[in-house]
Write an enzyme that holds these catalytic residues in place. Sequence first.
Site, PDB file in Angstrom:
ATOM      1  N   LYS A  10       0.853  -1.173   0.005  1.00 46.13           N
ATOM      2  CA  LYS A  10       0.023  -0.059  -0.021  1.00 46.13           C
ATOM      3  C   LYS A  10       0.951   1.027   0.001  1.00 46.13           C
ATOM      4  O   LYS A  10       0.756   2.077  -0.660  1.00 46.13           O
ATOM      5  CB  LYS A  10      -0.766  -0.023   1.100  1.00 46.13           C
ATOM      6  N   GLN A  47      -5.072  -1.653   9.367  1.00 43.88           N
ATOM      7  CA  GLN A  47      -5.012  -2.814   8.686  1.00 43.88           C
ATOM      8  C   GLN A  47      -5.598  -3.986   9.590  1.00 43.88           C
ATOM      9  O   GLN A  47      -5.365  -4.056  10.687  1.00 43.88           O
ATOM     10  CB  GLN A  47      -3.604  -3.194   8.380  1.00 43.88           C
ATOM     11  N   ASP A 101     -11.554   2.518   3.416  1.00 47.74           N
ATOM     12  CA  ASP A 101     -11.727   0.903   3.307  1.00 47.74           C
ATOM     13  C   ASP A 101     -13.303   0.817   2.970  1.00 47.74           C
ATOM     14  O   ASP A 101     -13.596  -0.447   2.696  1.00 47.74           O
ATOM     15  CB  ASP A 101     -11.484   0.333   4.405  1.00 47.74           C
TER      16      ASP A 101
HETATM   17  N1  GUN Z   1      -6.991  -6.973   5.651  1.00 51.66           N
HETATM   18  C1  GUN Z   1      -7.315  -7.958   4.681  1.00 51.66           C
HETATM   19  N2  GUN Z   1      -7.787  -7.196   3.692  1.00 51.66           N
HETATM   20  C2  GUN Z   1      -7.900  -5.693   4.119  1.00 51.66           C
HETATM   21  C3  GUN Z   1      -8.168  -4.588   3.776  1.00 51.66           C
HETATM   22  O1  GUN Z   1      -8.861  -4.495   2.471  1.00 51.66           O
HETATM   23  N3  GUN Z   1      -8.210  -3.507   4.463  1.00 51.66           N
HETATM   24  C4  GUN Z   1      -7.834  -3.543   5.766  1.00 51.66           C
HETATM   25  N4  GUN Z   1      -7.787  -2.421   6.511  1.00 51.66           N
HETATM   26  N5  GUN Z   1      -7.321  -4.604   6.309  1.00 51.66           N
HETATM   27  C5  GUN Z   1      -7.360  -5.806   5.568  1.00 51.66           C
END
Ligand code: GUN
Length: 277
Positions: free
Chosen positions: A48, A92, A115
């Site tokens: 990211k 996350q 998200d």
């Molecule tokens: N953990 C697995 N996929 C995601 C996601 O798309 N966003 C976040 N914040 N955590 C995750």
Amino acid sequence: MQLIDGKAVSQAVKERVRDEIAQKGLKIGLAVVIVGNDQASRVYVNNKKKACEFCGITSYEYALPEETTEEQLLELVDTLNGDGKVNGILVQLPLPKHIDEKKIIEHISPMKDVDAFHAVNVGRIMIGDYAFLPCTPAGVMELIHSTGTEVSGKECVVIGRSNIVGKPMAMLLLHENGTVTVCHSRTKDLAEVCRRADILVSAVGRAGFVTADMVKDGAVVIDVGMNRNAEGKLCGDVDFDSVAPKCSFITPVPGGVGPMTIAMLMENTLRAKKLQS
Ligand code: GUN
């Protein structure tokens, strides 16, 4: 059968975001919060940050120790909610067990919830008002569009009903006028339901779950799974070798849906900036 190239489609999305940011001279910040030492989460967070760099978005990483308390994390979210340099906040998941994920997500300002996990944004998705797109389902839609497949009127089957993928996925397909069925662990005659699908999206989390007898000839198959097989190799939910010959289009794992999720996150971060200006 044609492979859907998630790397190429995600690259195009990131270039679109990068070019708009550069052209408008926007200053955009994304806060990425990671708690504890989950290895997979570390890889996602690094990817990211790399995508932010490519797009011209400043990323602020907060790597907190496993023993961080819920109160400390709520305080950090408060600070980020009030920080003008931070347009998007990403916590996350998964979080350590002693922290209530739902409580943390509901604490993020819906305006910065890139998200689209906050109940306000989930509600907006239900009514078709997309302040923020749910990243993985939105990435799947981009991949389907890249094949030239029209969703309207098609039989769409989603396997899995998670809040992060299955449920919002069903909504996005429905908003494009697909006829949508959501399957899960209690579904009777799963193979028969899946065989109806013109578009089959699997988000189960089990290697080899989707077998050739579950797929109609000519179907578009999208594999959201991220699993490790017996040899420790990254693989999806779909038994690729037997299923691929039946498909018109299929995503590989890796190189299918995975890169799209991050590209859509970049798009959401740009949207956040626009919503806040
Ligand atoms: N953990 C697995 N996929 C995601 C996601 O798309 N966003 C976040 N914040 N955590 C995750």
